[in-house]
Design a protein around this motif. Structure first.
Motif, short mmCIF file in Angstrom:
data_model
loop_
_atom_site.label_atom_id
_atom_site.label_comp_id
_atom_site.label_asym_id
_atom_site.label_seq_id
_atom_site.Cartn_x
_atom_site.Cartn_y
_atom_site.Cartn_z
N UNK A 1 0.81 -1.02 0.39
CA UNK A 1 -0.07 0.23 0.03
C UNK A 1 0.57 1.69 0.02
N UNK A 2 2.55 1.14 0.01
CA UNK A 2 3.37 2.27 0.12
C UNK A 2 2.66 3.38 -1.42
N UNK A 3 2.27 4.52 -1.17
CA UNK A 3 2.38 5.13 -2.57
C UNK A 3 0.44 5.54 -1.99
N UNK A 4 0.14 4.89 -1.21
CA UNK A 4 -1.52 5.41 -1.06
C UNK A 4 -1.42 5.82 0.43
N UNK A 5 -2.22 6.52 0.93
CA UNK A 5 -1.87 7.53 1.96
C UNK A 5 -2.21 6.62 3.33
N UNK B 1 -9.01 5.12 1.70
CA UNK B 1 -9.03 4.06 0.97
C UNK B 1 -7.86 3.20 0.12
N UNK B 2 -7.46 2.36 -0.67
CA UNK B 2 -5.57 1.90 -0.44
C UNK B 2 -5.20 2.15 0.24
N UNK B 3 -5.44 2.78 1.18
CA UNK B 3 -4.25 2.66 2.44
C UNK B 3 -4.42 2.32 3.61
N UNK B 4 -3.40 2.57 5.01
CA UNK B 4 -3.93 2.40 6.35
C UNK B 4 -4.65 3.14 6.72
N UNK B 5 -5.22 3.61 7.86
CA UNK B 5 -6.28 3.89 8.89
C UNK B 5 -5.55 3.11 9.85
N UNK B 6 -4.52 4.22 10.87
CA UNK B 6 -4.27 3.92 11.97
C UNK B 6 -4.69 4.68 13.28
N UNK B 7 -5.39 3.32 13.89
CA UNK B 7 -6.71 3.78 14.71
C UNK B 7 -5.88 4.17 16.56
N UNK B 8 -4.81 5.50 16.56
CA UNK B 8 -4.91 4.92 18.25
C UNK B 8 -5.11 5.27 19.75
N UNK B 9 -4.50 5.27 19.97
CA UNK B 9 -5.85 4.60 21.76
C UNK B 9 -7.07 3.82 21.53
N UNK B 10 -6.87 2.79 20.25
CA UNK B 10 -8.32 2.32 19.96
C UNK B 10 -9.06 2.04 21.60
N UNK C 1 -24.58 3.69 1.12
CA UNK C 1 -23.61 2.23 1.87
C UNK C 1 -22.05 2.99 1.25
N UNK C 2 -20.69 2.62 1.44
CA UNK C 2 -19.34 3.64 0.40
C UNK C 2 -18.76 2.38 0.70
N UNK C 3 -18.11 2.37 -0.04
CA UNK C 3 -17.27 0.18 -0.06
C UNK C 3 -15.60 1.40 0.27
N UNK C 4 -15.03 0.40 1.43
CA UNK C 4 -13.64 1.03 1.41
C UNK C 4 -12.82 0.01 0.83
N UNK C 5 -11.77 0.29 1.36
CA UNK C 5 -10.92 -0.92 0.67
C UNK C 5 -9.43 -0.38 1.75
N UNK C 6 -9.34 -0.31 2.97
CA UNK C 6 -8.50 -0.56 4.03
C UNK C 6 -7.73 -1.16 4.80
N UNK C 7 -6.63 -1.00 4.97
CA UNK C 7 -6.21 -1.94 5.71
C UNK C 7 -5.58 -1.13 7.31
N UNK C 8 -6.13 -2.08 8.49
CA UNK C 8 -6.42 -1.12 9.77
C UNK C 8 -5.41 -1.68 10.44
N UNK C 9 -4.59 -0.65 11.41
CA UNK C 9 -3.22 -1.07 12.31
C UNK C 9 -3.67 -0.58 13.12
N UNK C 10 -3.89 -0.73 14.23
CA UNK C 10 -4.37 -0.39 16.08
C UNK C 10 -3.88 -0.09 16.53
#
Length: 476
Positions: free
Chosen positions: A192-196, A237-246, A274-283
């Protein structure tokens, strides 16, 4: 890199002749083929920057050539020529990876404009590739995450395995251990490098606003919602979402997050679509989520959904041997960012730093080094440059529990504890033996006095001495 070599494949002699003559005059190296098989042979024996292919040719048609070319050279720019009035073939070509299409009949100005456009796009693509490499290099797992200690080597192995995957990661560790730095390293060493990479601190946003921040909202969804807003999921979308202090996420929002992770789609606050999202989750969290699950303040199903790959970051006090490396790293950072002269740290200062407990972990150490590098008049930092650490100057003695815990951790690190079935008894025996030996030495072998000090019955003491293979000493 600019376009230099172009392959033209068309079964019409006049098309090949016109294109070859025009492009050669502009300085391009041009090769031509009258059918698909000849084009395939040229492609396999020469290096081309672009191919202009007719969609209808005997033998192998343009669409099949397009697929074969891109299978071997995904970076090749391919333009498809078509005489069809229908857009069907052009759309099919674009789906298969063509850069663009050229409808027949065409004039040479159209061809020139298309090649110029493709050349600029190619240069942008190469710049993006270079930027990606720079980002990947900057966030190499061992570049900003410093350490040679056993806990860090173990961490590097885990990160090396998980980064290329798309698995959900849960990072745990005390405040200041570098959880977001690890999350970024995972993202920038992934496909996912290059994505948000989008980060959000669940503890820093009021609970009434957190849902809108995560999922977005429609205009008029609540007071002050004057326009539609995309949330963090859409932004990532297309990248990674970092959920800190989950661990600080409200329970009612945990249920919505779980549904998004399961369905891979979101609904904006105040919306129905509904909106489709392609996201990797790191918490990440500095709390014990399993304990919160037992307390019913964190959903068990969400915990297991997040805890696919657990990554535990060790506190700095458990890897003191890494402190000299971290000091060098932060001194170099101070030189670059604060424009201070090159600094080094004396052995006495390193000793002081290694004896400190660092409750704020690596972040606290970084602040201490940057402050000392900026304020010290001397090129070599001494203990005097760290006045905040000198109260118990020499750091308070570690508790017996800390010492035992540290040694026990070192002993068990190389052991696969899942293969043992008597670990409790094994550890207790190893702790009892030196304890009884020391007490008997202090009491000069007086078992009555030793039993009294230990708070156990004399017969119990005798039995333990037999089991542990220790000499009984005198009886009274």
């Amino acid at each position: 890199m600019a376009i230099r070599r172009i392959l033209i494949a068309d079964d019409e002699d006049s098309i090949r002749w016109v294109l070859e003559r025009s492009l050669s005059r502009q300085g391009y190296e041009v090769a031509t083929a009258s059918d698909g098989r000849q084009a395939l042979e040229l492609f396999r024996h020469h290096q081309f920057d672009m191919a202009i292919l007719d969609i209808r040719m005997p033998g192998i048609d343009g669409l099949e050539l397009l697929e074969r070319f891109l299978a071997e050279r995904p970076d090749l720019l391919v333009i498809i020529m078509t005489a069809e009035t229908s857009m069907k073939n052009a759309i099919e070509a674009m789906k298969k990876g063509a850069y663009d299409y050229l409808p027949k009949p065409f004039d040479l100005d159209e061809v020139d404009a298309l090649i110029l456009k493709a050349s600029k796009a190619n240069q942008v693509r190469e710049q993006v590739c270079l930027l990606k490499e720079e980002l990947r290099e900057h966030y190499q797992l061992d570049r900003n995450i410093i350490g040679n200690s056993p806990p860090m080597q173990k961490l590097f192995k885990i990160l090396g395995r998980v980064a290329p995957s798309d698995a959900t990661v849960l990072i745990t560790g005390e405040s200041g251990t570098g959880k977001e730095l690890v999350a970024r390293a995972i993202h920038f060493n992934s496909p996912r490098l290059g994505k948000p990479f989008i980060a959000i601190n669940c503890a820093a946003i009021p609970r009434e606003l957190l849902e809108s921040e995560l999922f977005g909202h429609e205009k008029g969804a609540f007071t002050g919602a004057s326009e539609r807003k995309a949330g963090k999921f859409e932004q990532a979308h297309g990248g990674t979402l970092f959920l800190d202090e989950i661990g600080d996420m409200p329970l009612e929002l945990q249920a919505k997050l779980l549904r998004v992770l399961q369905e891979k789609e979101i609904t904006r606050t105040g919306g129905s679509r509904t909106i489709a999202v392609d996201v990797r989750i790191i918490a990440a969290t500095n709390q014990n989520l399993q304990e919160k699950v037992r307390e019913k303040s964190f959903r068990e199903d969400l915990f297991y959904r997040l805890n696919v790959v657990p990554v535990a970051l060790p506190p700095l006090r458990e890897r003191r041997e890494d402190i000299p490396l971290l000091v060098d790293f932060f001194l170099e950072k101070a030189r670059e960012e604060l424009q201070v002269d090159t600094r080094s740290c004396s052995k006495e200062a390193i000793g002081l730093l290694q004896r400190h407990d660092w409750p704020g972990n690596v972040r606290e150490l970084e602040n201490a080094i940057m402050r000392a590098a900026l304020l010290s008049p001397d090129p070599v930092l001494s203990p005097a440059d760290f006045p905040d650490l000198q109260g118990g100057a020499e750091r308070r003695e570690e508790s017996l529990e800390d010492l035992i815990g540290s040694k026990l951790r070192q002993s068990l690190d190389p052991v696969n504890i899942f293969e043992l079935d008597n670990l409790y008894e094994l550890v207790l025996h190893q702790m009892e033996r030196p304890l009884l030996r020391i007490v008997l030495e202090k009491t000069r072998g007086n078992q009555v006095k030793a039993a009294e000090i230990l708070g156990i019955n004399r017969n119990t003491l005798r039995k333990k001495l037999q089991v542990l293979g220790l000499k009984a000493g005198r009886g009274s």
